[in-house]
Design an enzyme around this catalytic site. Sequence first.
Site, PDB file in Angstrom:
ATOM      1  N   CYS A 189       0.839  -1.205   0.000  1.00  0.00           N
ATOM      2  CA  CYS A 189       0.000   0.000   0.000  1.00  0.00           C
ATOM      3  C   CYS A 189       0.881   1.265   0.000  1.00  0.00           C
ATOM      4  O   CYS A 189       2.080   1.176   0.259  1.00  0.00           O
ATOM      5  CB  CYS A 189      -0.942   0.113   1.184  1.00  0.00           C
ATOM      6  SG  CYS A 189      -1.991  -1.320   1.418  1.00  0.00           S
ATOM      7  N   LYS A 244       3.971 -11.601 -17.408  1.00  0.00           N
ATOM      8  CA  LYS A 244       3.883 -11.795 -15.950  1.00  0.00           C
ATOM      9  C   LYS A 244       2.643 -12.621 -15.586  1.00  0.00           C
ATOM     10  O   LYS A 244       2.657 -13.369 -14.621  1.00  0.00           O
ATOM     11  CB  LYS A 244       3.826 -10.417 -15.280  1.00  0.00           C
ATOM     12  CG  LYS A 244       3.851 -10.434 -13.768  1.00  0.00           C
ATOM     13  CD  LYS A 244       5.246 -10.625 -13.228  1.00  0.00           C
ATOM     14  CE  LYS A 244       5.296 -10.721 -11.725  1.00  0.00           C
ATOM     15  NZ  LYS A 244       6.488 -11.427 -11.258  1.00  0.00           N
TER      16      LYS A 244
HETATM   17  C1  F6R Z   1       8.985 -17.386 -13.322  1.00  0.00           C
HETATM   18  C2  F6R Z   1       7.582 -17.057 -13.181  1.00  0.00           C
HETATM   19  C3  F6R Z   1       6.579 -18.004 -13.722  1.00  0.00           C
HETATM   20  C4  F6R Z   1       5.324 -18.002 -12.839  1.00  0.00           C
HETATM   21  C5  F6R Z   1       4.210 -18.846 -13.482  1.00  0.00           C
HETATM   22  C6  F6R Z   1       2.993 -18.939 -12.587  1.00  0.00           C
HETATM   23  O1  F6R Z   1       9.801 -16.417 -12.768  1.00  0.00           O
HETATM   24  O2  F6R Z   1       7.249 -16.033 -12.677  1.00  0.00           O
HETATM   25  O3  F6R Z   1       7.087 -19.292 -13.853  1.00  0.00           O
HETATM   26  O4  F6R Z   1       5.654 -18.535 -11.597  1.00  0.00           O
HETATM   27  O5  F6R Z   1       3.855 -18.290 -14.713  1.00  0.00           O
HETATM   28  O6  F6R Z   1       2.505 -17.668 -12.306  1.00  0.00           O
HETATM   29  P1  F6R Z   1       1.581 -17.402 -11.042  1.00  0.00           P
HETATM   30  O7  F6R Z   1       2.408 -17.620  -9.833  1.00  0.00           O
HETATM   31  O8  F6R Z   1       1.123 -15.985 -11.215  1.00  0.00           O
HETATM   32  O9  F6R Z   1       0.466 -18.394 -11.129  1.00  0.00           O
END
Ligand code: F6R
Length: 601
Positions: free
Chosen positions: A2, A596
């Site tokens: 925040c 991301k």
């Molecule tokens: C690697 C990375 C990805 C995520 C994957 C799952 O640095 O960030 O391997 O871990 O795409 O993403 P989330 O955790 O958002 O489900």
Amino acid sequence: MCGIFGIVTSQEQLLGDILTAAARRLTYRGYDSVGIATLSDDGRIDLRKDAGRVDTVAVKYNFSEMSGRRGITQLRWATFGEPSQVNAQPHLDSDGDMVGAHNGNVVNNVELRQQFIAEGLTVRSQNDGETCVHAVEHYINKGYDFIDAIRLAYGDLAGDYAFVIGHVRDDKLFAIKKGSGLVVGLGEDADGRPFTCVSSDLPSILPLTRKIVRIHDDEIITLWADHIELRSVKDGKRLYREPEIVTQNMDTVQKGGYPHFMLKEIHEQPQVAREVLHLLEEAREVNTVIERIRKARLLYLIGCGTSYHACLIGSVYFAQLAGLAAIPVLAPQFIPQYAPAVNHEDVGLFVSQSGETKDVLNALQVAEKRGMTGIGIANVIGSTLTKSTACWLPLCCGYEISVPATKTFTNQVVTFLYLAYRLAGREPRELEQIPALMERTLEMTDLQMKALAGEINAWNDLYCLGYGATYPIALEGALKLKEITYAHCEGMLSTEFKHGPLSAVSEGYPVIFAAPPDDVPLIVSGINEVTCRGGRAIVIGEDDSRLRANASDMIALPKAGPSISPLLAVLPLQLLAYYVSVARGYDPDFPRNLSKTLTVD
Ligand code: F6R
């Protein structure tokens, strides 16, 4: 995380746009809700707030027309208390003559809220920012003056936070901090009239002024339009600190002075680990999660990529510490391999930074159709995962901007370690040493990893090996190296290396070992299989004469024991990947071909 920002000006004026611009610059700290309060000389507080992003809420509530002489804005990154209008900040006290906002976490929020409700105060939300306001009100009701009430409230509010508050019949703002950052700005507007402002971070201040004073823990700052006064919280004595002039450009400032968000986020790990540990200690949801895990027929830990690696280490912790078998599984593979066998007695922990990964949500949907209880562990609260699971735990990392996950991985691991301790009936306070150990690890390994990056940069192929709790760490280190250096780096169980991949070893070929403290002899065997063939065995582990005597390079970690040491081992691996990426001229924050948040199958 925040973010907060407050301003005190010399005369009544339109403040809405100034506060909205400041809020926009704090968006990186949270975007679940936003609010603005302005305080006018005629004794009026205008408070407008809602869930949603700054620009949407600003238009909906016409922030531009808000006027006053003092103003406060807050950007929220929800932890507990869903993103909603009532939980949005700033907050009023019971009779609406004080307004305040905070960032961070007040970890005794639940107890304090109950106390204030019992005292008859008007508590409107679940949010701990409101608790900060009532903590001050509590002492004002006992007859203390404003500044003493804030000083006493500081002693009652446990956790890591920064807090700004103003009273309607006054001409000042006050701010305090514990753990979190807090910076004050002193400037003049376009007509030469003085103003002061205060914020969680520099990006919201620098467009207004470059003259700043950094506030420390146990200090209280009072802001008038034309001057500030710093005092000790403990005894109220005046303190003096010369302002400094910030010369960095905005891009560098947004990255906290680091050249990339990834490096900033690597260095944020001790602080976010501290925050998540505090929160886990206080959150009632944790007891529900523990109860459901205990009653489960079968327990699955489900995620993708980095989050899957956290599931792998979680499964090792559950078994090693609590004698509990948990099945770690990549989310898409859960559907063909386990879903047909799932029933209503089973529990799945669905782990995701974004809470939006389609592969994870698909697995959750299939699992829940078969009656399984889904529990979320997510960083982005308000994400689909947190809305679709019976119960969830927050990772408390704030916005992770860099594509490679770093701080969210370590907080996933810390969360699993915490749960394993609780399931084992062990005292989780032992884990409070983690943040300091992480700080020490970063200090001890940073220069060494930078130098090593220069040396292994020539290789486009390498291995990263681990065993037991360091096996998932080896996979994670390899993933970081692949993701941002574009080299091929394979993560593997160290004992598997001799079953084939050993043939890759030639003169100088780099093989990184993440050594678990309890299995040094096994790692020493692996090291010798590499070095006797001319390979370079780079060992990350607790300092140990056996490892030092055999390794080509020893990256020593502080002594932390078999559960915490693997968590520390990932930090130098993150640094190594970062420095190789930079040495190759790549942008580690935005590696090619990647996103991301993966909302596609
Ligand atoms: C690697 C990375 C990805 C995520 C994957 C799952 O640095 O960030 O391997 O871990 O795409 O993403 P989330 O955790 O958002 O489900």
